[in-house]
Design a protein around this motif. Structure first.
Motif, PDB file in Angstrom:
ATOM      1  N   ASP A  27       0.849  -1.194   0.000  1.00  0.00           N
ATOM      2  CA  ASP A  27       0.000   0.000   0.000  1.00  0.00           C
ATOM      3  C   ASP A  27       0.886   1.247   0.000  1.00  0.00           C
ATOM      4  O   ASP A  27       1.910   1.281   0.694  1.00  0.00           O
ATOM      5  CB  ASP A  27      -0.864  -0.050   1.270  1.00  0.00           C
ATOM      6  N   GLY A  28       0.474   2.237  -0.785  1.00  0.00           N
ATOM      7  CA  GLY A  28       1.231   3.507  -0.801  1.00  0.00           C
ATOM      8  C   GLY A  28       2.479   3.420  -1.652  1.00  0.00           C
ATOM      9  O   GLY A  28       3.458   4.125  -1.400  1.00  0.00           O
ATOM     10  N   SER A  29       2.448   2.544  -2.668  1.00  0.00           N
ATOM     11  CA  SER A  29       3.701   2.306  -3.388  1.00  0.00           C
ATOM     12  C   SER A  29       4.184   3.536  -4.153  1.00  0.00           C
ATOM     13  O   SER A  29       5.339   3.579  -4.552  1.00  0.00           O
ATOM     14  CB  SER A  29       3.604   1.070  -4.287  1.00  0.00           C
ATOM     15  N   SER A  30       3.303   4.568  -4.294  1.00  0.00           N
ATOM     16  CA  SER A  30       3.805   5.784  -4.941  1.00  0.00           C
ATOM     17  C   SER A  30       4.803   6.511  -4.028  1.00  0.00           C
ATOM     18  O   SER A  30       5.538   7.392  -4.477  1.00  0.00           O
ATOM     19  CB  SER A  30       2.646   6.701  -5.341  1.00  0.00           C
ATOM     20  N   ASN A  82      -6.229  14.132   1.699  1.00  0.00           N
ATOM     21  CA  ASN A  82      -5.608  14.844   0.585  1.00  0.00           C
ATOM     22  C   ASN A  82      -6.457  16.070   0.307  1.00  0.00           C
ATOM     23  O   ASN A  82      -7.426  16.012  -0.439  1.00  0.00           O
ATOM     24  CB  ASN A  82      -5.528  13.919  -0.633  1.00  0.00           C
ATOM     25  N   TYR A  90      -0.722  14.347   6.424  1.00  0.00           N
ATOM     26  CA  TYR A  90      -1.090  13.407   5.352  1.00  0.00           C
ATOM     27  C   TYR A  90       0.174  12.871   4.696  1.00  0.00           C
ATOM     28  O   TYR A  90       0.957  13.632   4.115  1.00  0.00           O
ATOM     29  CB  TYR A  90      -1.971  14.114   4.308  1.00  0.00           C
ATOM     30  N   GLY A  95      -0.066  10.052   2.586  1.00  0.00           N
ATOM     31  CA  GLY A  95      -0.468   9.553   1.271  1.00  0.00           C
ATOM     32  C   GLY A  95      -0.247   8.056   1.142  1.00  0.00           C
ATOM     33  O   GLY A  95      -0.315   7.509   0.050  1.00  0.00           O
ATOM     34  N   THR A  96       0.029   7.395   2.277  1.00  0.00           N
ATOM     35  CA  THR A  96       0.026   5.927   2.357  1.00  0.00           C
ATOM     36  C   THR A  96      -1.000   5.595   3.424  1.00  0.00           C
ATOM     37  O   THR A  96      -0.839   6.022   4.580  1.00  0.00           O
ATOM     38  CB  THR A  96       1.399   5.394   2.815  1.00  0.00           C
ATOM     39  N   MET A  97      -2.030   4.843   3.064  1.00  0.00           N
ATOM     40  CA  MET A  97      -3.094   4.609   4.035  1.00  0.00           C
ATOM     41  C   MET A  97      -2.539   3.996   5.326  1.00  0.00           C
ATOM     42  O   MET A  97      -2.921   4.393   6.426  1.00  0.00           O
ATOM     43  CB  MET A  97      -4.174   3.700   3.448  1.00  0.00           C
ATOM     44  N   PHE A 132      -8.965   9.995   9.830  1.00  0.00           N
ATOM     45  CA  PHE A 132      -8.438   9.810   8.480  1.00  0.00           C
ATOM     46  C   PHE A 132      -9.624   9.784   7.520  1.00  0.00           C
ATOM     47  O   PHE A 132     -10.617   9.085   7.762  1.00  0.00           O
ATOM     48  CB  PHE A 132      -7.653   8.495   8.394  1.00  0.00           C
ATOM     49  N   TYR A 144     -10.949   9.614   3.338  1.00  0.00           N
ATOM     50  CA  TYR A 144     -10.808   9.620   1.874  1.00  0.00           C
ATOM     51  C   TYR A 144     -12.214   9.644   1.297  1.00  0.00           C
ATOM     52  O   TYR A 144     -12.853   8.630   1.095  1.00  0.00           O
ATOM     53  CB  TYR A 144      -9.969   8.454   1.323  1.00  0.00           C
ATOM     54  N   LYS A 182     -11.719   6.247  -3.303  1.00  0.00           N
ATOM     55  CA  LYS A 182     -10.553   5.634  -3.966  1.00  0.00           C
ATOM     56  C   LYS A 182     -10.173   4.300  -3.339  1.00  0.00           C
ATOM     57  O   LYS A 182      -9.689   3.395  -3.997  1.00  0.00           O
ATOM     58  CB  LYS A 182      -9.364   6.594  -3.876  1.00  0.00           C
ATOM     59  N   LEU A 183     -10.393   4.190  -2.020  1.00  0.00           N
ATOM     60  CA  LEU A 183      -9.837   3.039  -1.295  1.00  0.00           C
ATOM     61  C   LEU A 183     -10.747   1.821  -1.438  1.00  0.00           C
ATOM     62  O   LEU A 183     -11.962   1.947  -1.590  1.00  0.00           O
ATOM     63  CB  LEU A 183      -9.607   3.414   0.164  1.00  0.00           C
ATOM     64  N   ARG A 184     -10.131   0.656  -1.385  1.00  0.00           N
ATOM     65  CA  ARG A 184     -10.840  -0.597  -1.656  1.00  0.00           C
ATOM     66  C   ARG A 184     -11.423  -1.177  -0.374  1.00  0.00           C
ATOM     67  O   ARG A 184     -10.753  -1.217   0.670  1.00  0.00           O
ATOM     68  CB  ARG A 184      -9.905  -1.617  -2.325  1.00  0.00           C
ATOM     69  N   GLU A 194      -8.638  -2.826   2.171  1.00  0.00           N
ATOM     70  CA  GLU A 194      -8.150  -1.576   2.777  1.00  0.00           C
ATOM     71  C   GLU A 194      -9.142  -1.118   3.850  1.00  0.00           C
ATOM     72  O   GLU A 194      -8.807  -1.096   5.041  1.00  0.00           O
ATOM     73  CB  GLU A 194      -7.945  -0.500   1.699  1.00  0.00           C
TER      74      GLU A 194
HETATM   75  P1  FDP Z   1      -1.241   4.476  -3.478  1.00  0.00           P
HETATM   76  O1  FDP Z   1      -2.131   4.993  -4.577  1.00  0.00           O
HETATM   77  O2  FDP Z   1       0.090   5.146  -3.411  1.00  0.00           O
HETATM   78  O3  FDP Z   1      -1.161   2.961  -3.444  1.00  0.00           O
HETATM   79  O4  FDP Z   1      -4.265   2.515  -1.816  1.00  0.00           O
HETATM   80  C1  FDP Z   1      -4.095   3.647  -2.460  1.00  0.00           C
HETATM   81  C2  FDP Z   1      -3.319   4.766  -1.783  1.00  0.00           C
HETATM   82  O5  FDP Z   1      -1.983   4.836  -2.098  1.00  0.00           O
HETATM   83  C3  FDP Z   1      -3.429   4.785  -0.242  1.00  0.00           C
HETATM   84  O6  FDP Z   1      -2.387   4.118   0.402  1.00  0.00           O
HETATM   85  C4  FDP Z   1      -3.393   6.261   0.078  1.00  0.00           C
HETATM   86  O7  FDP Z   1      -4.071   6.557   1.286  1.00  0.00           O
HETATM   87  C5  FDP Z   1      -4.079   6.872  -1.108  1.00  0.00           C
HETATM   88  O8  FDP Z   1      -3.957   5.953  -2.185  1.00  0.00           O
HETATM   89  C6  FDP Z   1      -3.448   8.158  -1.550  1.00  0.00           C
HETATM   90  O9  FDP Z   1      -4.209   8.705  -2.577  1.00  0.00           O
HETATM   91  P2  FDP Z   1      -3.995  10.199  -3.094  1.00  0.00           P
HETATM   92  O10 FDP Z   1      -2.660  10.226  -3.773  1.00  0.00           O
HETATM   93  O11 FDP Z   1      -5.124  10.397  -4.043  1.00  0.00           O
HETATM   94  O12 FDP Z   1      -4.066  11.113  -1.927  1.00  0.00           O
END
Ligand code: FDP
Length: 333
Positions: free
Chosen positions: A126-129, A217, A244, A246-248, A262, A264, A274-276, A280
């Motif tokens: 999770d949060g791989s970005s 966000n 924030y 940006g990783t749940m 928290f 979303y 957005k979240l599953r 999640e």
């Molecule tokens: P990510 O896309 O980086 O995997 O699960 C999706 C998630 O991260 C969550 O971990 C995080 O809370 C959310 O997306 C962040 O989304 P935003 O970039 O839209 O804020």
């Protein structure tokens, strides 16, 4: 050492010891549940080790492919997914696994004649970005049991969160933290890399009842329902602060430790959120509720949603009970 000091954090209890002692309290237990959790622990140690060496090994960056959600897959997403599939795939008590990275659940066994086998759903990374910038990332998991009312074993993956028999996350941050609920409170373990064991540091994690902190966000505020904008205006006026990552996993972990909420919400881009739900929102909801908090999707309790798809998305509002109530005051208007 006096006996009063023999509490969690003083006694040396590993995750494995904890699981075995819980199993011993149930004389009819087959050990299958312990095996599922030990597979999750093994896979997360493997993932933690690979994350720790990111930048030294060629594991950062994109695979130049998309997962089933149309999201760019990172190399470590794939490594983490494989680690979990390999660890869980070797446990006889697991019938089905479902991952964020795979379109369909994987059926490991259709034999449901004996004890009810387990269905494990997970978001491997999770949060791989946040990976490439050395930010906190995590694994989230939810454990269900085969639902005898379903004809196909894979349909057991679609049960509401109230039927979870376990849930947790692993945060790969400055330390690797394993937070678990088996329905009897929340326990927290920290990986001691020197001995390769998760050690119990808190056997009854409780979320603070209030804290003036929200996590969302806020760049999405213009895209959200007015109720969320009104809540944020109110909270800012009350002197709240905002955090924030940006990783749940990281944002929920901070919320669990320090309190706050928290969020979303649904946005124009993600009208359902957005979240599953299955890997999640539901596992996080179970953890937060077991720690004394609340978890909603809009005005509905998250764990009561009847799912219709493994990758279904939902809005998320979770955290300290008083802070969730403040948000609900706006959302339920
Ligand atoms: P990510 O896309 O980086 O995997 O699960 C999706 C998630 O991260 C969550 O971990 C995080 O809370 C959310 O997306 C962040 O989304 P935003 O970039 O839209 O804020």
């Amino acid at each position: 050492m006096t006996t009063e000091k023999l509490t969690a954090g003083h006694n040396l209890t590993s995750l494995q010891t904890f699981l075995l002692s819980e199993e011993a309290k149930h004389p009819h237990a087959t050990g299958a549940y312990t095996m599922v959790l030990s597979a999750l622990s093994l896979a997360s140690k493997f993932i933690a080790a690979r994350c720790r060496r990111a930048g030294l090994e060629d594991v950062l960056g994109s695979m130049n492919s998309e997962n089933v959600q149309g999201e760019n897959q990172q190399k470590l997403d794939v490594i983490a997914n494989e680690a979990l599939i390999r660890a869980l795939g070797s446990r006889p008590g697991v019938a089905v696994i479902a991952s964020e990275e795979d379109e369909e659940p994987i059926v490991l066994s259709r034999d449901t004649s004996g004890d009810r086998p387990y269905v494990v759903l997970f978001d491997p990374l999770d949060g791989s970005s946040n990976l490439d910038v050395c930010g906190g990332i995590g694994t989230i998991f939810s454990i269900l049991q085969h639902d005898r009312r379903t004809s196909r074993v894979e349909d057991s993956a679609l049960q509401p969160g109230v039927r979870q028999v376990g849930a947790g996350y692993v945060l790969y941050g400055p330390s690797t933290v394993f937070v678990l609920t088996t329905g009897k409170g929340v326990q927290m373990f920290v990986l001691d890399p020197a001995i390769g064991s998760f050690l119990l540091v808190n056997d009854d994690v409780r979320i603070p009842e209030s804290n003036k902190m929200y996590s969302m966000n806020s760049a999405n505020l213009g895209e959200c329902d007015e109720a969320y904008r009104d809540y944020v205006d109110w909270a800012n006026g009350e002197g709240y602060s905002m955090r924030y990552v940006g990783t749940m996993v990281a944002d929920v972990h901070r919320t669990l430790m320090k309190g706050g909420v928290f969020l979303y919400p649904p946005t124009k881009k993600s009208p359902k959120g957005k979240l599953r739900l299955m890997y999640e929102a539901n596992p996080m909801a179970m953890l937060i509720e077991q720690a004394g908090g609340k978890a909603y999707s809009g005005t509905q309790r998250t764990m009561e949603i009847q799912p219709d798809a493994v990758h279904q998305r939902v809005p998320v509002i979770l955290g300290s009970p008083n802070e969730v109530d403040h948000v609900l005051r706006f959302v339920s208007k």
